[in-house]
Design a protein around this motif. Structure first.
Motif, PDB file in Angstrom:
ATOM      1  N   SER A  65     -98.705 -17.377  26.391  1.00 43.52           N
ATOM      2  CA  SER A  65    -100.059 -16.828  26.341  1.00 43.52           C
ATOM      3  C   SER A  65    -100.883 -17.702  25.409  1.00 43.52           C
ATOM      4  O   SER A  65    -100.371 -18.645  24.804  1.00 43.52           O
ATOM      5  CB  SER A  65    -100.043 -15.370  25.861  1.00 43.52           C
TER       6      SER A  65
ATOM      7  N   ASN B 264    -102.162 -10.767  25.763  1.00 39.86           N
ATOM      8  CA  ASN B 264    -101.667 -10.428  24.431  1.00 39.86           C
ATOM      9  C   ASN B 264    -101.566  -8.917  24.243  1.00 39.86           C
ATOM     10  O   ASN B 264    -100.619  -8.408  23.624  1.00 39.86           O
ATOM     11  CB  ASN B 264    -102.575 -11.028  23.365  1.00 39.86           C
TER      12      ASN B 264
ATOM     13  N   ASP C 201    -104.552 -17.834  22.536  1.00 33.22           N
ATOM     14  CA  ASP C 201    -105.379 -17.048  21.632  1.00 33.22           C
ATOM     15  C   ASP C 201    -106.506 -16.335  22.368  1.00 33.22           C
ATOM     16  O   ASP C 201    -106.933 -15.249  21.969  1.00 33.22           O
ATOM     17  CB  ASP C 201    -105.972 -17.951  20.543  1.00 33.22           C
TER      18      ASP C 201
ATOM     19  N   VAL D 277     -96.630 -11.572  19.257  1.00 31.62           N
ATOM     20  CA  VAL D 277     -97.756 -12.190  19.963  1.00 31.62           C
ATOM     21  C   VAL D 277     -97.876 -13.664  19.580  1.00 31.62           C
ATOM     22  O   VAL D 277     -98.086 -14.538  20.439  1.00 31.62           O
ATOM     23  CB  VAL D 277     -99.053 -11.422  19.650  1.00 31.62           C
ATOM     24  N   ARG D 278     -97.711 -13.967  18.311  1.00 27.44           N
ATOM     25  CA  ARG D 278     -97.826 -15.368  17.879  1.00 27.44           C
ATOM     26  C   ARG D 278     -96.673 -16.218  18.414  1.00 27.44           C
ATOM     27  O   ARG D 278     -96.865 -17.386  18.749  1.00 27.44           O
ATOM     28  CB  ARG D 278     -97.872 -15.435  16.357  1.00 27.44           C
TER      29      ARG D 278
ATOM     30  N   GLY E  43     -97.797  -8.569  15.681  1.00 32.03           N
ATOM     31  CA  GLY E  43     -98.456  -9.872  15.615  1.00 32.03           C
ATOM     32  C   GLY E  43     -97.469 -11.024  15.624  1.00 32.03           C
ATOM     33  O   GLY E  43     -97.762 -12.100  16.185  1.00 32.03           O
TER      34      GLY E  43
ATOM     35  N   ILE F 182     -98.458  -7.686  26.019  1.00 32.66           N
ATOM     36  CA  ILE F 182     -97.253  -7.959  25.225  1.00 32.66           C
ATOM     37  C   ILE F 182     -97.094  -6.904  24.138  1.00 32.66           C
ATOM     38  O   ILE F 182     -95.980  -6.405  23.880  1.00 32.66           O
ATOM     39  CB  ILE F 182     -97.326  -9.374  24.625  1.00 32.66           C
ATOM     40  N   ALA F 183     -98.194  -6.558  23.479  1.00 36.80           N
ATOM     41  CA  ALA F 183     -98.136  -5.488  22.472  1.00 36.80           C
ATOM     42  C   ALA F 183     -97.711  -4.165  23.098  1.00 36.80           C
ATOM     43  O   ALA F 183     -96.958  -3.384  22.491  1.00 36.80           O
ATOM     44  CB  ALA F 183     -99.501  -5.338  21.802  1.00 36.80           C
TER      45      ALA F 183
ATOM     46  N   HIS G 221    -103.272  -9.546  16.057  1.00 34.51           N
ATOM     47  CA  HIS G 221    -103.928 -10.576  16.873  1.00 34.51           C
ATOM     48  C   HIS G 221    -104.256 -10.032  18.276  1.00 34.51           C
ATOM     49  O   HIS G 221    -104.028 -10.684  19.288  1.00 34.51           O
ATOM     50  CB  HIS G 221    -103.056 -11.829  16.980  1.00 34.51           C
ATOM     51  N   LEU G 222    -104.804  -8.813  18.286  1.00 28.46           N
ATOM     52  CA  LEU G 222    -105.177  -8.143  19.535  1.00 28.46           C
ATOM     53  C   LEU G 222    -106.655  -7.789  19.484  1.00 28.46           C
ATOM     54  O   LEU G 222    -107.276  -7.756  18.411  1.00 28.46           O
ATOM     55  CB  LEU G 222    -104.361  -6.855  19.717  1.00 28.46           C
TER      56      LEU G 222
ATOM     57  N   TYR H 200     -91.273 -11.012  28.783  1.00 26.35           N
ATOM     58  CA  TYR H 200     -91.607 -10.798  27.374  1.00 26.35           C
ATOM     59  C   TYR H 200     -90.652  -9.812  26.702  1.00 26.35           C
ATOM     60  O   TYR H 200     -90.620  -9.720  25.473  1.00 26.35           O
ATOM     61  CB  TYR H 200     -93.038 -10.260  27.240  1.00 26.35           C
TER      62      TYR H 200
ATOM     63  N   SER I 248     -95.238 -15.693  21.251  1.00 28.63           N
ATOM     64  CA  SER I 248     -95.577 -15.904  22.655  1.00 28.63           C
ATOM     65  C   SER I 248     -96.610 -17.009  22.810  1.00 28.63           C
ATOM     66  O   SER I 248     -96.524 -17.848  23.717  1.00 28.63           O
ATOM     67  CB  SER I 248     -96.090 -14.600  23.273  1.00 28.63           C
TER      68      SER I 248
END
Length: 860
Positions: free
Chosen positions: A318, A326, A320, A309-310, A306, A329-330, A267-268, A495, A312
């Motif tokens: 954060s 995002n 979408d 991220v989801r 992912g 965070i990754a 999801h990046l 995070y 978060s």
């Protein structure tokens, strides 16, 4: 000689011939003296070093002869002959007319001019002994017919081991430790050994380097820890063509894949998948120890990113549409995973890849394959927006139920394009698999790249995005390419707490996958081709950790070695780490100049590529299930299915937590369970003893004796249950009986306890304490305790037996013999002595004190 120990070689040689007839002894002795004089005239001034070995004597003497030590007189009154070879500081020598005769009461001999055993004119008796001795060339050199000593663990080099070069001669060309290193760790504590181990290694390395002409040891170490210094010197221009073709082939396969991993799994913004192929292979080619392994993003790691991220997004930290946050965070997750791997490498934890069992990994990876496949079906059917409101954070089972309920709401164009791409890729995948053995060139066909390019062209030409087909769009997250963001800015620390568990899981999975690839691919690309590197798990940890630390600063996906990707590298011509460098260069050029052309790539096609990867993760599971079912590995199958079900019905983190916990519990249970055996004698023999529990109907049990074999090192981990296991053997004669069973073995059969400790190659303080308590307990019950095949006096085990008082508790060195057969004879002698008076016992006791505590080199 230290107290309680005698020279095993002298004892064997002195007692060997006590049963020979006097007339035969005299004739053989005269004949040998004449031969010895003859050979001495032709002895070379510098004997061959390979002949300066310790020759094993013949079969072991009986305990009676061993206890007596000195040659006894026969009924005719003549003493037995002296052995035809004698022992000196220079090894075993042929006796000639001028050689000194060893006195049985005095082990000291003098020799003015030592002579080695001659190669061409060897005395027949000595040569026959060497060649006819059973198992004379076995690695353990113990002389036992069924010896397995040292099979599972190495034994330190000893100057008295049979077949080794005498320590007084040059060892040039044979390697080995520096002079005087044989006792570096002998008898010292575990903590002392750990502290001094590095110093001993440094001294040995320095000694061997100076001996063999290594001039610059600094460059030697740099070339080892920074392998590019090593392989760059081996590189040849003829390798460049294969490396370039392999790099182009991998780029065509995996650049679209990296876009899909970032967009659909993590999801990046898609560009962060490209960063993983632009940065990590370049750094690994400099520091990695596997020449043909290619690092990059993997589906499990991307999916776990992912998840963070989801989570978060779900917690409101954060959103979408917050692409930069995002990505940051990754970057935190990747940086932390790299830090875990790097620190593990510094502390030399490369052995951890053996902790995770194969069933655990197969169950978890298969579950990941199913999770990815179900996840990708949602965008492939055009249901992403609807799923976002209902099951975006649900389990795999929730998403499968959602798909079944909403199959009628699928977008037809998206479904047709996605499923069409999936079946085309699968068709060419299977076709190439069948054609490649006959036509290796089909491996170069970039079928997936062609599918992606055609899908982009068709989308642009027919304007499918206007008909509802989702496209990749802008792949950037920021205005600058390769924008540097330090992951641990104060504003990002919030995070880190959510990411630490996931980062550790990613590090473990990534390192295991890389380790499997490195071990499978070996040190070179092909037989006689490519560069040669020495694969080291610890350096792999450092290289992968460094690559991900740098990648985290550019917010890339976690990148580790992949077996499938590396096999593609080899099959398409890659032979050196230069293929990874060229892959990074191609990815950087694509990132700088080709980003606008990624705009019209359909997301459904990229999802179809990920679905093919998910299928490959699951397709190996039936083979493993069939194998474990065939061998009745029920515990492995149970572990595999349990982890699979937890991951599917719950989530990834809990699935891997359960798997790691169960694997560690199985490992602890396996390592802490003592494997002691009760031995029985093979019928019709006197010196063969086997595990009585394997075939109890076909072994003989010795009246009044409990024979116990300890086939493993004794440490704090496996001695906790040793007393309980021994109690079961005493009461039931087996370890398989339930402890609730009343005692069925009569107490009088436990009056003599014989421990065969041939497998106790190491012993720590805790194990010594437990063993001492066991011996004390037996002595308090007036049971005799004997030990067979205790390691050498100079070994740590032998020293611990003496310093702990076990030798004295057992009754002195006479209770330490070379075989179970000798121990049984000794029990008979002591029983006979107890019955017929202390006078005969005292007569034998003085002679027994000279009996060997340790086995001779021929029997070690």
């Amino acid at each position: 000689m230290s107290a309680g120990f005698s020279d095993p070689i002298t004892t064997k040689m002195d007692t060997h011939n006590t049963t020979s007839a006097s007339s035969s002894s005299a004739n053989e002795g005269k004949q040998h003296n004449r031969q010895g004089s003859k050979y001495s005239q032709h002895a070379p001034s510098n004997p061959s070093q390979l002949r300066e070995v310790y020759v094993p004597s013949e079969g072991s003497a009986s305990p009676e002869a061993t206890m007596r030590g000195a040659p006894f007189t026969t009924e005719q009154g003549s003493s037995s002959r002296q052995p035809d070879v004698y022992v000196s500081d220079h090894g075993i020598r042929l006796r000639d007319e001028d050689a000194p005769v060893r006195d049985s009461e005095n082990d000291e001999v003098s020799l003015e001019q030592p002579r080695g055993i001659l190669e061409n004119e060897m005395e027949p008796t000595a040569r026959t002994r060497l060649l006819s001795h059973q198992n004379w060339d076995a690695g353990s050199c113990c002389g036992s017919e069924n010896c397995d000593h040292g099979t599972m663990s190495p034994r330190p080099w000893s100057v008295n081991s049979y077949g080794t070069i005498n320590s007084s001669v040059s060892r040039t060309g044979f390697g080995g430790p520096y002079p005087g290193a044989s006792n570096v760790e002998g008898g010292r504590s575990i903590a002392g050994t750990l502290l001094r181990g590095r110093k001993a290694q440094a001294k040995t390395t320095k000694y061997l380097a100076e001996t063999h002409g290594v001039k610059n040891r600094t460059v030697m170490y740099l070339a080892y820890y920074i392998p590019i210094i090593n392989w760059a010197q081996q590189y040849k221009w003829k390798y460049f063509k294969g490396d370039l073709v392999a790099a182009i082939s991998m780029a065509s396969f995996y650049i679209p894949m990296s876009l899909s991993y970032a967009s659909n799994l993590a999801h990046l913004p898609p560009i962060h998948g490209l960063y993983a192929f632009a940065i990590n292979p370049l750094i690994y080619s400099i520091m990695g120890s596997c020449a043909v392994m290619v690092v990059g993003p993997e589906a499990p790691g991307s999916l776990l990113v992912g998840e963070v991220v989801r989570d978060s997004i779900k917690k409101g930290k954060s959103g979408d549409e917050d692409r930069v946050l995002n990505a940051e965070i990754a970057g935190v997750v990747t940086f932390m995973a790299g830090a875990f791997i790097f620190i593990a490498g510094l502390f030399r934890l490369g052995f951890l890849d053996n902790v995770l069992s194969r069933p655990f990994l197969r169950g978890f990876i298969s579950a990941i394959g199913v999770v990815i496949f179900v996840d990708q079906l949602i965008p492939e059917m055009g249901l992403a927006r609807l799923a976002q409101d209902q099951v975006s954070h649900g389990s795999c089972l929730d998403k499968a139920v959602f798909l079944v309920r909403n199959v009628g709401n699928a977008h037809k164009l998206t479904t047709a394009v996605s499923f069409g791409a999936f079946f085309i890729i699968m068709f060419f995948r299977e076709l190439k698999k069948r054609l490649q053995p006959r036509y290796p060139g089909v491996a170069y066909v970039p079928d997936r790249f062609i599918v992606v390019v055609l899908a982009g062209i068709l989308t642009y030409h027919f304007r499918w995005e206007e008909h509802g087909l989702k496209i990749l769009g802008d792949v950037r997250s920021t205005g600058n390419i390769f924008d540097f963001h330090f992951p641990f800015d104060p504003e990002h620390l919030k995070y880190a707490g959510d990411a630490v568990n996931t980062a550790l899981i990613i590090a473990l999975l990534g390192f295991f996958e890389s380790s499997v690839a490195a071990k499978s691919l070996g040190t070179r690309a092909g037989a006689g081709e490519g560069v040669t590197l020495q694969v080291s798990p610890n350096r792999e940890l450092v290289a992968l950790g460094t690559a991900n630390l740098v990648g985290g600063c550019f917010m890339s996906l976690p990148a580790f070695g992949g077996y499938g990707r590396s096999k593609v590298n080899v099959s398409t011509g890659g032979m050196t780490p230069m293929s990874s460098i060229l892959l990074s260069v191609i990815t950087i050029l694509s990132t700088c100049f080709l980003l606008p052309y990624f705009y019209y790539l359909p997301k459904g096609v990229l999802c179809a590529m990920v679905s093919v990867v998910a299928y490959s993760l699951v397709e190996e599971a039936p083979h493993d299930i069939k194998f474990f079912w065939k061998i009745k590995g029920w515990s492995e199958l149970l572990l595999m299915f349990l982890i699979f079900l937890v991951t599917i019905f719950w989530d990834l983190k809990r699935g891997i937590a359960v798997g790691i916990g169960l694997s560690i519990l199985r490992l602890i249970r396996h390592s802490t369970r003592p494997r002691i055996q009760i031995l029985g004698r093979v019928p019709g023999t006197t010196d063969r003893f086997i595990n009585a529990e394997m075939d109890p109907a076909n072994v003989e049990f010795i009246e009044g004796c409990l024979i116990v074999k300890i086939p493993e090192p004794l440490t704090f981990a496996n001695t906790g249950e040793l007393k309980n296991r021994l109690k079961r053997l005493e009461d039931h004669g087996t370890n398989t009986a339930h402890p609730a069973l009343p005692r069925v073995r009569r107490p009088e059969h436990n009056q003599n306890i014989i421990f065969d400790v041939h497998g106790v190659t190491s012993l720590d303080g805790a194990g010594t304490q437990v063993l001492t308590e066991i011996v004390e307990n037996y002595r308090q019950r007036n049971a005799r305790v004997f030990f067979c095949r205790v390691p050498s006096e100079r070994s740590p085990v032998g020293r611990l037996f003496q310093t702990s008082g076990i030798v004295e508790l057992c009754g002195g060195p006479r209770h330490f013999v070379n075989s179970v057969q000798e121990a049984l004879r000794l029990t008979e002698l002591e029983r006979w002595s107890d019955e017929f008076g202390s006078e005969r016992e005292g007569e034998r006791g003085s002679a027994v004190e000279r009996g060997p505590l340790v086995q001779s080199p021929a029997e070690m």
